[in-house]
Write an enzyme that holds these catalytic residues in place. Structure first.
Site, mmCIF file in Angstrom:
data_model
loop_
_atom_site.group_PDB
_atom_site.id
_atom_site.type_symbol
_atom_site.label_atom_id
_atom_site.label_comp_id
_atom_site.label_asym_id
_atom_site.label_seq_id
_atom_site.Cartn_x
_atom_site.Cartn_y
_atom_site.Cartn_z
ATOM 1 N N HIS A 186 0.823 -1.211 0.000
ATOM 2 C CA HIS A 186 0.000 0.000 0.000
ATOM 3 C C HIS A 186 0.854 1.257 0.000
ATOM 4 O O HIS A 186 1.906 1.327 0.624
ATOM 5 C CB HIS A 186 -0.991 0.006 1.170
ATOM 6 C CG HIS A 186 -0.393 0.148 2.538
ATOM 7 N ND1 HIS A 186 -0.209 1.369 3.146
ATOM 8 C CD2 HIS A 186 0.021 -0.779 3.431
ATOM 9 C CE1 HIS A 186 0.289 1.190 4.356
ATOM 10 N NE2 HIS A 186 0.444 -0.103 4.549
ATOM 11 N N GLU A 216 -5.162 1.161 2.788
ATOM 12 C CA GLU A 216 -4.847 0.145 3.787
ATOM 13 C C GLU A 216 -4.884 0.691 5.204
ATOM 14 O O GLU A 216 -5.342 0.011 6.131
ATOM 15 C CB GLU A 216 -3.463 -0.450 3.494
ATOM 16 C CG GLU A 216 -3.146 -1.725 4.274
ATOM 17 C CD GLU A 216 -2.574 -1.487 5.655
ATOM 18 O OE1 GLU A 216 -2.490 -2.453 6.449
ATOM 19 O OE2 GLU A 216 -2.187 -0.337 5.966
ATOM 20 N N GLU A 217 -4.388 1.907 5.398
ATOM 21 C CA GLU A 217 -4.320 2.458 6.755
ATOM 22 C C GLU A 217 -5.695 2.669 7.381
ATOM 23 O O GLU A 217 -5.801 2.848 8.591
ATOM 24 C CB GLU A 217 -3.534 3.778 6.756
ATOM 25 C CG GLU A 217 -2.055 3.652 6.427
ATOM 26 C CD GLU A 217 -1.249 2.908 7.491
ATOM 27 O OE1 GLU A 217 -1.825 2.525 8.530
ATOM 28 O OE2 GLU A 217 -0.042 2.698 7.287
ATOM 29 N N ASP A 226 4.247 -5.856 3.524
ATOM 30 C CA ASP A 226 4.051 -4.758 4.463
ATOM 31 C C ASP A 226 5.139 -4.847 5.525
ATOM 32 O O ASP A 226 5.848 -5.848 5.633
ATOM 33 C CB ASP A 226 2.655 -4.836 5.093
ATOM 34 C CG ASP A 226 2.107 -3.481 5.488
ATOM 35 O OD1 ASP A 226 2.916 -2.583 5.786
ATOM 36 O OD2 ASP A 226 0.869 -3.318 5.509
ATOM 37 N N HIS A 243 4.699 3.642 12.757
ATOM 38 C CA HIS A 243 3.738 4.737 12.944
ATOM 39 C C HIS A 243 4.343 5.897 13.733
ATOM 40 O O HIS A 243 3.617 6.669 14.370
ATOM 41 C CB HIS A 243 2.443 4.229 13.596
ATOM 42 C CG HIS A 243 1.573 3.472 12.654
ATOM 43 N ND1 HIS A 243 0.247 3.217 12.897
ATOM 44 C CD2 HIS A 243 1.829 2.920 11.435
ATOM 45 C CE1 HIS A 243 -0.269 2.531 11.880
ATOM 46 N NE2 HIS A 243 0.681 2.340 10.989
#
Length: 347
Positions: free
Chosen positions: A69, A220-221, A241, A321
């Site tokens: 993604h 995706e997030e 990922d 993140h």
């Protein structure tokens, strides 16, 4: 297996410097379309404005899908405050402390760009006694615009409104020691690895054993990036990922991570064993891990009812993140495992 690692790193640096929070990914999708044209890869948009690349294989009766993604964490303008500051609402799952002090960019509906800084409403230690203990949440964090604004009307005159997208400065650096530190390695590092593998395969001139689709997802997030547009001939679905690093994990910044289980449950056991065997056979640095607070496009596809064997691999990424970091060797190991998988038989 020869991999053009410089291509992978250069492509990654280009990707992270294109703002693409979930919901506003047009610029980065156009960039990838241009790279597909340069490499001669067939591609088309889906209705979500993601991108599906197709490489014909010797066997067109059964297909594979690989996905990574290109959307990232970000925010939106939630409220324009009376003092000219801006409240945010988050896009994606991350903590406010991960973006405190970060430079950001607001894009208006008509394409104007304004910069600012994300900070606490009690940022000054010379004014607020509780600066260090003040809770960081939607009510206590704000954007200080780099514009002469003293009230909400001043901000609106710039064209900024509720719902405008906010992206975070990546601050990308490639160090002499081989580290890449930047925001948004999740999941642009995997997109770069996917293209590194595609370039390796195309440069070899060898046809893949099975027709293979490469789905560049862009939601995706927020949970639904690659849960559709899966051709009915597909029997295997591999998500690429980031591999999660932290206490209790075996993944590090130098290996390719193979996921056994995440918050959605175990990945297909035969698929996982196949990936491990390929890593061993090719002498790769790999680790098998469980990601406790994690979901991928493969798990989203499972929830959507797609009938495929599913797997998950990716480069090891530290501080997910937040301000993330990986190493060139992790990218290299990831590319090599993707190539080995593409050239292998079905599970």
């Amino acid at each position: 297996m020869s991999v053009n690692l410089q291509y992978v790193v250069d492509f990654l640096v280009s990707l992270v410097n294109i703002p693409s929070p979930s919901g506003n990914t047009e610029k980065v999708i156009r960039f990838i379309e241009e790279e597909c044209a340069r490499l001669g890869i067939e591609n088309k948009r889906n209705n979500k404005d993601g991108l599906v690349l197709t490489v014909p294989g010797k066997n067109n009766d059964v297909h594979r899908v690989l996905t990574a993604h290109v959307d990232t964490l970000g925010a939106m303008v939630k409220e324009i405050k009376g003092n000219g500051r801006i409240k945010l609402t988050l896009i994606g799952g991350f903590a406010y402390n991960a973006i405190e002090g970060e430079y950001c960019q607001i894009e208006t509906a008509d394409g104007k760009l304004y910069t600012g800084t994300i900070q606490s409403t009690h940022a000054s230690v010379h004014v607020y006694k509780d600066t260090s203990t003040h809770e960081r949440n939607q009510s206590t964090m704000e954007i200080r615009l780099d514009a002469v604004v003293k009230n909400a009307d001043d901000v609106r005159e710039l064209g900024i409104e509720v719902g405008d997208f906010i992206s975070f400065a990546p601050r990308c650096e490639v160090t002499e020691t081989g580290f890449i530190k930047t925001r948004h390695l999740d999941d642009k590092a995997s997109v770069a690895c996917m293209f590194g593998a595609l370039k390796t395969v195309l440069d070899s001139g060898e046809q893949l054993p099975y027709t293979t689709h490469f789905l560049i997802s862009n939601n995706e997030e927020i949970g639904y990036g690659a849960n559709s547009n899966i051709p009915p001939e597909t029997v295997e679905f591999l998500a690429i990922d980031m591999g999660a690093i932290g206490e209790g994990q075996t993944t590090d910044e130098f290996c390719v991570s193979i996921c056994a289980k995440d918050s959605s449950g175990p990945y297909h056991y035969g698929m996982r064993k196949h990936l491990v065997e390929l890593a061993k056979a090719n002498g790769l640095n790999y680790a098998v891990d469980i990601y406790p607070y994690y979901g991928s496009d493969a798990s989203a596809a499972m929830k959507a009812g797609v009938d495929v064997k599913h797997g998950l691999i990716g480069p090891g990424i530290d501080a997910s993140h937040s301000m993330e970091r990986t190493h060139k060797t992790s990218l290299e190991n990831s590319v090599k495992l993707i190539v080995a998988y593409l050239q292998s038989d079905l599970v």
